[in-house]
Scaffold this motif. Structure first.
Motif, PDB file in Angstrom:
ATOM      1  N   ALA A 113      25.123  82.566  12.156  1.00 14.13           N
ATOM      2  CA  ALA A 113      25.982  83.348  12.089  1.00 14.13           C
ATOM      3  C   ALA A 113      26.961  82.738  12.928  1.00 14.13           C
ATOM      4  O   ALA A 113      27.802  82.109  12.911  1.00 14.13           O
ATOM      5  CB  ALA A 113      26.322  84.196  12.840  1.00 14.13           C
ATOM      6  N   GLU A 146      27.292  79.190  11.624  1.00 17.91           N
ATOM      7  CA  GLU A 146      28.879  79.148  10.156  1.00 17.91           C
ATOM      8  C   GLU A 146      29.732  79.336  11.577  1.00 17.91           C
ATOM      9  O   GLU A 146      30.658  79.034  10.032  1.00 17.91           O
ATOM     10  CB  GLU A 146      28.505  80.769   9.544  1.00 17.91           C
ATOM     11  CG  GLU A 146      28.519  80.236   8.243  1.00 17.91           C
ATOM     12  CD  GLU A 146      27.939  79.163   7.343  1.00 17.91           C
ATOM     13  OE1 GLU A 146      29.398  78.789   6.410  1.00 17.91           O
ATOM     14  OE2 GLU A 146      27.472  78.474   7.538  1.00 17.91           O
ATOM     15  N   ALA A 200      35.664  78.015   7.960  1.00 19.19           N
ATOM     16  CA  ALA A 200      35.329  79.274   8.071  1.00 19.19           C
ATOM     17  C   ALA A 200      35.899  80.821   8.562  1.00 19.19           C
ATOM     18  O   ALA A 200      36.789  80.860   9.441  1.00 19.19           O
ATOM     19  CB  ALA A 200      33.818  79.622   9.245  1.00 19.19           C
ATOM     20  N   TYR A 239      26.655  87.224   8.617  1.00 20.63           N
ATOM     21  CA  TYR A 239      26.145  86.205   7.939  1.00 20.63           C
ATOM     22  C   TYR A 239      24.100  86.769   7.714  1.00 20.63           C
ATOM     23  O   TYR A 239      24.420  87.832   8.360  1.00 20.63           O
ATOM     24  CB  TYR A 239      26.308  85.256   8.971  1.00 20.63           C
ATOM     25  CG  TYR A 239      24.328  84.200   8.497  1.00 20.63           C
ATOM     26  CD1 TYR A 239      25.303  83.012   8.393  1.00 20.63           C
ATOM     27  CD2 TYR A 239      23.093  84.181   8.365  1.00 20.63           C
ATOM     28  CE1 TYR A 239      24.621  81.481   7.887  1.00 20.63           C
ATOM     29  CE2 TYR A 239      22.797  83.197   8.650  1.00 20.63           C
ATOM     30  CZ  TYR A 239      22.931  81.489   8.193  1.00 20.63           C
ATOM     31  OH  TYR A 239      22.437  80.829   7.884  1.00 20.63           O
ATOM     32  N   SER A 242      20.544  86.154   6.962  1.00 17.09           N
ATOM     33  CA  SER A 242      19.312  84.517   6.385  1.00 17.09           C
ATOM     34  C   SER A 242      18.665  85.075   5.932  1.00 17.09           C
ATOM     35  O   SER A 242      17.683  86.144   6.384  1.00 17.09           O
ATOM     36  CB  SER A 242      19.137  84.608   7.634  1.00 17.09           C
ATOM     37  OG  SER A 242      17.943  83.734   8.292  1.00 17.09           O
ATOM     38  N   VAL A 290      28.173  86.117   3.496  1.00 17.23           N
ATOM     39  CA  VAL A 290      27.655  85.288   3.977  1.00 17.23           C
ATOM     40  C   VAL A 290      25.764  85.026   3.064  1.00 17.23           C
ATOM     41  O   VAL A 290      25.445  85.272   4.145  1.00 17.23           O
ATOM     42  CB  VAL A 290      28.322  84.011   4.690  1.00 17.23           C
ATOM     43  CG1 VAL A 290      27.678  82.498   4.705  1.00 17.23           C
ATOM     44  CG2 VAL A 290      29.589  84.091   4.808  1.00 17.23           C
ATOM     45  N   GLY A 348      23.126  82.923   3.662  1.00 11.29           N
ATOM     46  CA  GLY A 348      21.886  81.851   4.665  1.00 11.29           C
ATOM     47  C   GLY A 348      20.357  81.372   4.212  1.00 11.29           C
ATOM     48  O   GLY A 348      19.980  82.605   4.146  1.00 11.29           O
ATOM     49  N   ALA A 364      20.486  80.197  -0.248  1.00 14.00           N
ATOM     50  CA  ALA A 364      21.467  79.306   0.124  1.00 14.00           C
ATOM     51  C   ALA A 364      21.208  79.002  -1.255  1.00 14.00           C
ATOM     52  O   ALA A 364      21.999  78.303  -2.368  1.00 14.00           O
ATOM     53  CB  ALA A 364      21.731  78.576   1.226  1.00 14.00           C
ATOM     54  N   ALA A 420      25.596  79.485   2.459  1.00 13.39           N
ATOM     55  CA  ALA A 420      26.428  79.024   4.036  1.00 13.39           C
ATOM     56  C   ALA A 420      27.169  77.345   3.619  1.00 13.39           C
ATOM     57  O   ALA A 420      26.046  76.672   2.818  1.00 13.39           O
ATOM     58  CB  ALA A 420      25.297  79.538   4.758  1.00 13.39           C
ATOM     59  N   THR A 421      27.526  77.275   4.345  1.00 15.00           N
ATOM     60  CA  THR A 421      28.301  76.369   4.411  1.00 15.00           C
ATOM     61  C   THR A 421      26.661  74.865   4.940  1.00 15.00           C
ATOM     62  O   THR A 421      26.945  74.236   4.285  1.00 15.00           O
ATOM     63  CB  THR A 421      29.522  75.769   5.075  1.00 15.00           C
ATOM     64  OG1 THR A 421      30.196  76.542   4.997  1.00 15.00           O
ATOM     65  CG2 THR A 421      29.913  74.442   5.399  1.00 15.00           C
ATOM     66  N   ALA A 430      21.381  76.311   9.437  1.00 18.33           N
ATOM     67  CA  ALA A 430      22.502  76.885  10.508  1.00 18.33           C
ATOM     68  C   ALA A 430      22.154  77.090  11.401  1.00 18.33           C
ATOM     69  O   ALA A 430      23.013  77.241  12.457  1.00 18.33           O
ATOM     70  CB  ALA A 430      22.972  78.238   9.507  1.00 18.33           C
TER      71      ALA A 430
END
Length: 376
Positions: free
Chosen positions: A206, A209, A215, A221, A223, A306, A308, A312, A343-344, A349
């Motif tokens: 997180a 991110e 962001a 976030y 996962s 988000v 991740g 993702a 997630a970017t 991440a």
């Protein structure tokens, strides 16, 4: 103290504290600038005198934290000013991650660029903690060698673990690894000369991110690996909870009386939306995940989620089912729909966030780094 308050203006401030504050102010001004500011520009932005800025910049350059660029050609009168930027060849952060089915390491320089990345696929569930961490120690040594070959000096390391971690690096419990009360730092002897931080992998992901471009200041976030964790970011800060163990969304009950979980309960989200469950039945996983996420949104009023980790790359398959449950179960869905995105930083991440913790430490306390350099 007889109940009297002492005015802050009457409390003595040590000169070293003023210098440490100003060093951080200058370094962060450069680091947060879209351009490469000159010394004069830094003085104008910070309110410090030009002489003070010049002396501080000299110290930061000598310590490998800033670099000075050649001034651009100038057509007008006067001498063009050199710009300043964070040094890509100064201190770097080592980000590590241990998860159920892989080990990972990355080296990130002061500018935030990933210089090296290593991932090893292996099942940690069959290994005792000491053996799993010995393998991670070896991977960290590879990353360190690569960093030093580039002329980088590691400022520290941070490790992401899928479990509940105390501030001192003790993993109280990591159900999917089968760990309980594992003191991590002593089991990484190759990093004994470095500061080592250990934290929950979803929290670090997180944070990673949060530092990514574009962001939002507040988001959840999530996962998704073999296990499921969450990091809660509120107004730009990670929310850890009263005891530091927030975010265990994987053990939210979504189907009471359902499948047994490794934690000892039944019907936990992990059993219906973990990595193995996604592969077996993505529709069931998406629906179960949507139920849990709806509860979190109703409780915390978060507008962005988000996905991740392992979620993702599966985002397109999971999105429709999750959003259907969010529309159905979130009370305010008709007033302010929840934004769901991948997630970017993707599956990197957690280790990126771990490295960022180290880099942020240097950027927030350059005086501490300079003291280390001078002591060598």
């Amino acid at each position: 103290m007889n109940g009297r308050l002492i005015s802050a203006s009457r409390v003595p401030v040590r000169q070293s504290s003023v210098r440490a504050h100003n060093l951080a102010l200058v370094l962060q001004t450069v680091g947060n600038s879209a351009d490469r500011p000159s010394r004069a520009a830094i003085a104008a932005r910070t309110g410090l005198t030009r002489a003070t800025v010049s002396a501080l910049v000299d110290d930061l350059i000598a310590g490998g934290l800033l670099v000075e660029s050649e001034p651009a050609p100038r057509t007008g009168a006067g001498r063009p000013a050199a710009g300043l930027g964070l040094s890509p060849d100064g201190p770097a952060g080592l980000g590590l991650e241990i998860n159920v089915d892989y080990l990972a390491a990355c080296v990130v320089d002061l500018t935030g660029v990933v210089r090296h990345r290593f991932v090893t696929r292996t099942d940690q569930r069959v290994l005792p903690p000491a053996e799993a961490l010995a393998a991670l120690d070896a991977l960290a040594a590879r990353a360190r060698f690569a960093a030093e070959a580039d002329g980088l000096v590691l400022a520290g390391a941070a490790l992401a673990v899928p479990g509940l971690v105390t501030p001192g690096g003790l993993v109280r419990v990591a159900p999917n690894l089968g760990w309980q009360d594992v003191d991590v730092p002593p089991l990484l002897p190759g990093l004994a000369d470095l500061p080592i931080a250990v934290d929950n992998e979803a929290n670090l992901a997180a944070l990673g991110e949060l530092r990514a471009d574009g962001a939002e200041p507040s988001f959840l976030y999530v996962s998704g690996e073999i296990g499921i964790g969450a990091g809660i970011v509120l107004d730009g800060e990670l929310y850890r909870g009263g005891r530091g163990w927030s975010g265990e969304i994987g053990h939210v009950t979504v189907h009471p009386g359902g499948r047994p979980c490794r934690c000892g309960a039944n019907g936990c989200l992990e059993q219906y939306a973990g990595q193995e469950a996604v592969a077996a039945d993505p529709d069931l996983a998406a629906g179960s995940l949507g139920i849990a996420l709806s509860a979190v949104v109703n409780l915390l009023d978060l507008g962005v989620i988000v996905l991740g980790g392992g979620y993702a790359p599966e985002f397109d398959r999971l999105r429709e089912g999750i959003e259907a449950e969010l529309r159905r179960r979130v009370l305010t869905a008709g007033l302010a729909p929840v934004t769901l995105r991948a997630a970017t930083l993707g599956s990197d991440a957690a280790m990126r966030g771990a490295a960022d913790v180290v880099i942020r430490g240097v950027r927030e306390d350059p005086a501490g780094w300079l003291a280390r350099v001078q002591a060598v």
